[in-house]
Design an enzyme around this catalytic site. Structure first.
Site, mmCIF file in Angstrom:
data_model
loop_
_atom_site.group_PDB
_atom_site.id
_atom_site.type_symbol
_atom_site.label_atom_id
_atom_site.label_comp_id
_atom_site.label_asym_id
_atom_site.label_seq_id
_atom_site.Cartn_x
_atom_site.Cartn_y
_atom_site.Cartn_z
ATOM 1 N N LYS A 88 33.769 -19.789 7.986
ATOM 2 C CA LYS A 88 35.012 -19.287 7.386
ATOM 3 C C LYS A 88 35.557 -20.274 6.362
ATOM 4 O O LYS A 88 35.935 -19.885 5.260
ATOM 5 C CB LYS A 88 36.074 -19.052 8.474
ATOM 6 C CG LYS A 88 35.677 -18.028 9.517
ATOM 7 C CD LYS A 88 36.788 -17.789 10.517
ATOM 8 C CE LYS A 88 37.217 -19.019 11.280
ATOM 9 N NZ LYS A 88 36.156 -19.617 12.101
ATOM 10 N N GLU A 112 42.713 -21.658 8.847
ATOM 11 C CA GLU A 112 43.163 -21.699 10.245
ATOM 12 C C GLU A 112 44.378 -20.795 10.456
ATOM 13 O O GLU A 112 45.356 -21.182 11.108
ATOM 14 C CB GLU A 112 43.520 -23.144 10.652
ATOM 15 C CG GLU A 112 42.455 -24.174 10.310
ATOM 16 C CD GLU A 112 41.329 -24.252 11.332
ATOM 17 O OE1 GLU A 112 41.274 -23.400 12.241
ATOM 18 O OE2 GLU A 112 40.507 -25.180 11.204
ATOM 19 N N CYS A 138 21.023 -18.710 22.495
ATOM 20 C CA CYS A 138 19.841 -17.847 22.333
ATOM 21 C C CYS A 138 19.437 -17.612 20.873
ATOM 22 O O CYS A 138 18.414 -16.995 20.621
ATOM 23 C CB CYS A 138 20.074 -16.504 23.022
ATOM 24 S SG CYS A 138 21.197 -15.434 22.119
HETATM 25 P P1 ADP Z 1 34.315 -22.244 10.523
HETATM 26 O O1 ADP Z 1 35.388 -22.486 9.478
HETATM 27 O O2 ADP Z 1 34.033 -20.764 10.719
HETATM 28 O O3 ADP Z 1 34.574 -22.946 11.840
HETATM 29 P P2 ADP Z 1 32.716 -23.990 8.865
HETATM 30 O O4 ADP Z 1 32.798 -23.389 7.490
HETATM 31 O O5 ADP Z 1 33.633 -25.155 9.152
HETATM 32 O O6 ADP Z 1 32.937 -22.833 9.943
HETATM 33 O O7 ADP Z 1 31.237 -24.481 9.179
HETATM 34 C C1 ADP Z 1 30.132 -23.632 9.047
HETATM 35 C C2 ADP Z 1 28.866 -24.481 9.099
HETATM 36 O O8 ADP Z 1 28.718 -25.040 10.388
HETATM 37 C C3 ADP Z 1 27.577 -23.710 8.866
HETATM 38 O O9 ADP Z 1 27.271 -23.569 7.502
HETATM 39 C C4 ADP Z 1 26.547 -24.558 9.589
HETATM 40 O O10 ADP Z 1 25.972 -25.510 8.719
HETATM 41 C C5 ADP Z 1 27.345 -25.313 10.637
HETATM 42 N N1 ADP Z 1 27.078 -24.876 12.015
HETATM 43 C C6 ADP Z 1 27.155 -25.679 13.100
HETATM 44 N N2 ADP Z 1 26.919 -24.982 14.234
HETATM 45 C C7 ADP Z 1 26.689 -23.704 13.875
HETATM 46 C C8 ADP Z 1 26.402 -22.492 14.608
HETATM 47 N N3 ADP Z 1 26.316 -22.458 15.926
HETATM 48 N N4 ADP Z 1 26.235 -21.361 13.883
HETATM 49 C C9 ADP Z 1 26.309 -21.374 12.548
HETATM 50 N N5 ADP Z 1 26.586 -22.479 11.809
HETATM 51 C C10 ADP Z 1 26.789 -23.640 12.458
HETATM 52 ZN ZN ZN Z 2 23.346 -15.648 22.860
#
Ligand code: ADP
Ligand code: ZN
Length: 204
Positions: free
Chosen positions: A22, A90, A149
């Protein structure tokens, strides 16, 4: 939403679980607005000072200058009337007041981009996102990858014990999970990475 005439305002909502990108998506859109020479202001709640006070920061350490505020009404008091694009990260920390303010901004011709969690640690709708989604001209739902998974994940799994709606995520407090692997609330200890191997008892 790139081709509109006049000063038509609107709301773009970006929602999904933690780790779904996001903040990255919000920053991508704001950078494009800056490239288009639009005036941009970015806000984030002060509650989220995990990484930085005056920047929004993604999990991949992508950063962008932002103004940290405690109440969403500060968006209005800090708004430069020349600002064309208002980014809010947020959004789920701001409460219901954000809905009216996002609407007012859009009505006054601003492009409003809000990013936030759409569900909480129990999998319930996380206010004020549901209302923002109904008001928005554009909705993007981002999915993460389930760390159990590998499937697309729409849930934010809490890993620490608490019945509070908001527990600011220290590293390891949350992970992304799909609908099959998600356990509302806190998962059973046996699934936690740090849990010790299951004791063999007389019953088992
Ligand atoms: P959000 O704002 O939705 O929390 P961010 O934009 O801060 O997400 O971070 C997204 C990045 O986090 C992805 O591009 C990826 O590199 C990393 N990442 C870490 N764990 C995961 C996960 N379980 N699924 C997808 N991306 C993940
Ligand atoms: Zn799962």
């Amino acid at each position: 939403m790139d081709f509109v005439s006049g000063n038509l305002g609107w709301i773009e909502a970006i929602c999904g679980p933690m780790f779904s990108g996001k903040s990255e998506e919000l920053m991508r859109r704001l950078r494009r607005a800056i490239i288009a020479r639009k005036r941009v202001q970015v806000f984030k709640p002060i509650i989220d000072n995990r990484y930085s006070d005056d920047e929004i920061v993604s999990h991949t350490d992508m950063r962008m200058k932002s103004e940290a505020i405690t109440r969403v009404s500060e968006v209005m008091s800090r708004l430069d009337w020349r600002t064309q694009v208002v980014g809010i990260d947020e959004a789920n920390f701001f409460g219901q007041e954000l809905v009216e303010i996002a609407n007012q901004l859009a009505d006054s011709g601003k492009q409003v981009i809000v990013a936030g969690l759409d569900t909480d640690y129990m999998g319930r709708p996380f206010p004020p996102m549901p209302d923002l989604l109904t008001l928005a001209e554009s909705i993007t739902k981002t999915l993460a990858i389930c760390v159990r998974c590998g499937n697309p994940a729409k849930h934010t799994q809490r890993l620490v014990e608490s019945s509070e709606l908001i527990v600011v995520g220290a590293a390891g407090s949350y992970e992304a999970r799909c609908r099959r692997c998600f356990e509302p609330g806190v998962p059973k200890q046996e699934y936690l990475d740090f849990a010790r191997p299951k004791q063999v008892t007389a019953e088992s």
